[in-house]
Scaffold this active site. Structure first.
Site, mmCIF file in Angstrom:
data_model
loop_
_atom_site.group_PDB
_atom_site.id
_atom_site.type_symbol
_atom_site.label_atom_id
_atom_site.label_comp_id
_atom_site.label_asym_id
_atom_site.label_seq_id
_atom_site.Cartn_x
_atom_site.Cartn_y
_atom_site.Cartn_z
ATOM 1 N N CYS A 40 8.672 96.557 13.722
ATOM 2 C CA CYS A 40 9.239 97.516 14.658
ATOM 3 C C CYS A 40 8.356 98.773 14.735
ATOM 4 C CB CYS A 40 10.668 97.835 14.246
ATOM 5 S SG CYS A 40 11.646 98.721 15.476
ATOM 6 N N VAL A 41 8.938 99.951 14.572
ATOM 7 C CA VAL A 41 8.160 101.189 14.682
ATOM 8 C C VAL A 41 7.353 101.489 13.428
ATOM 9 C CG1 VAL A 41 9.592 102.253 16.465
ATOM 10 C CG2 VAL A 41 10.205 102.545 14.059
#
Length: 316
Positions: free
Chosen positions: A104-105
């Protein structure tokens, strides 16, 4: 045995942290042998998991030295500065040839460490523009589930981290072991399409005022009609050349591209809420043929209309 170090940063997203731990710990080789040794490590004595709970990792950053793979989960604020000792440890691991992957981030952490310069990468679609703006030397692809650059890998949001883990398991031990790991997690080994199917396709922002708003509303209302550039220009009271220039200035795209996306948005709604055949939906939203509809839909949404319906359609 392959050793995986999962990094627990302060303010870590709990699901990003737990998913790779579970995926690799469950992997079994023939004879029920474990495929991976999983070590959770952190730079701090106690890590706050976004206020949901606190944890004490059994390993420190020294675990990177013995790891074959380092996994970097995301944190709730991807723009927050990362501790320099963490960045140094990631750089040292990269220099040693360790495989490094983000969930993800977590891509932002790799970017801060300078590990993505000149590389293609992805992240959760909602943060893709932020990543591209902050790191223009990274080729950000917001539509895919993961990107494998060999040593450095990145994944999109949420469940896409599992897609990346299964991909790495297949790289390490082959398709049969990866398929077994996928079954254990009740996941397909290969998911159709990428992030594009999950992005809410809102009309592009209008950064230059509201001058085109009446025309954009008219396009949305008349998307099912057979409209040419000349038709749109005539409605706007402009020459085709002037319309193209102003449209690009104010929306970043062309009138016909806007029209195609408006049609796809309407088609997505019909696929979600009706049982109409694809051929009927193609005609309803203004495409001249089912083939043209399928091609345009896949270009915009990343998957076929039928695959989109399977993923998002209600039982009607």
């Amino acid at each position: 045995m392959h050793t995986v170090a999962v990094l627990a940063l302060d303010d870590v997203i709990p699901s990003d942290l737990a998913m790779p731990i579970d995926a690799f710990a469950r992997t079994r080789l023939p004879g029920e042998r474990s495929g991976y040794r999983v070590r959770v490590c952190a730079a701090e004595e106690e890590v706050d998991a976004g206020g949901a709970f606190a944890l004490r990792a059994p390993y420190d950053l020294g675990a990177f030295a013995d790891a074959d793979t380092v996994i970097v989960p995301g944190v709730h604020d991807p723009s927050a500065p990362v501790r320099e000792d963490v960045l140094d440890a990631l750089r040292e691991a990269a220099e040693a040839g360790t495989r490094i992957a983000s969930v993800c981030v977590g891509t932002f952490v790799l970017a801060q460490a300078g590990l993505l310069k000149g590389l293609r990468a992805t992240t959760h679609w909602y943060a893709a523009d932020q990543l591209a703006a902050a790191y223009p030397d990274i080729d950000v692809d917001p539509d895919v589930l993961y990107v494998d650059n060999g040593q450095i890998l990145t994944s999109a949001g949420a469940a896409a981290g599992m897609d990346l883990c299964l991909h790495m398991i297949r790289r390490d031990y082959g398709s049969a072991v990866a398929a077994d790991a996928a079954r254990a997690s009740v996941m397909p080994l290969e998911r159709e399409g990428g992030q594009a199917q999950f992005i809410v396709n809102q009309p592009p922002a209008n950064p230059c005022g509201q001058a085109l708003e009446p025309l954009l509303a008219w396009l949305d209302e008349n998307a099912a009609r057979e409209l040419t550039l000349d038709d749109i220009a005539a409605h706007a009271g402009l020459s085709s050349r002037t319309l193209l220039r102003r449209f690009r200035e104010q929306t970043g795209t062309t009138p016909l591209q806007w029209l195609h996306r408006a049609r796809v948005r309407r088609a997505q709604h019909l696929l979600e809420t009706t049982a109409h055949p694809v051929e009927r939906i193609a005609a309803q939203v203004g495409f001249g043929s089912p083939t043209a509809f399928r091609d345009r839909f896949k270009r915009v949404a990343g998957v076929s209309p039928q695959a989109y319906r399977r993923a998002f359609g209600a039982r009607v």
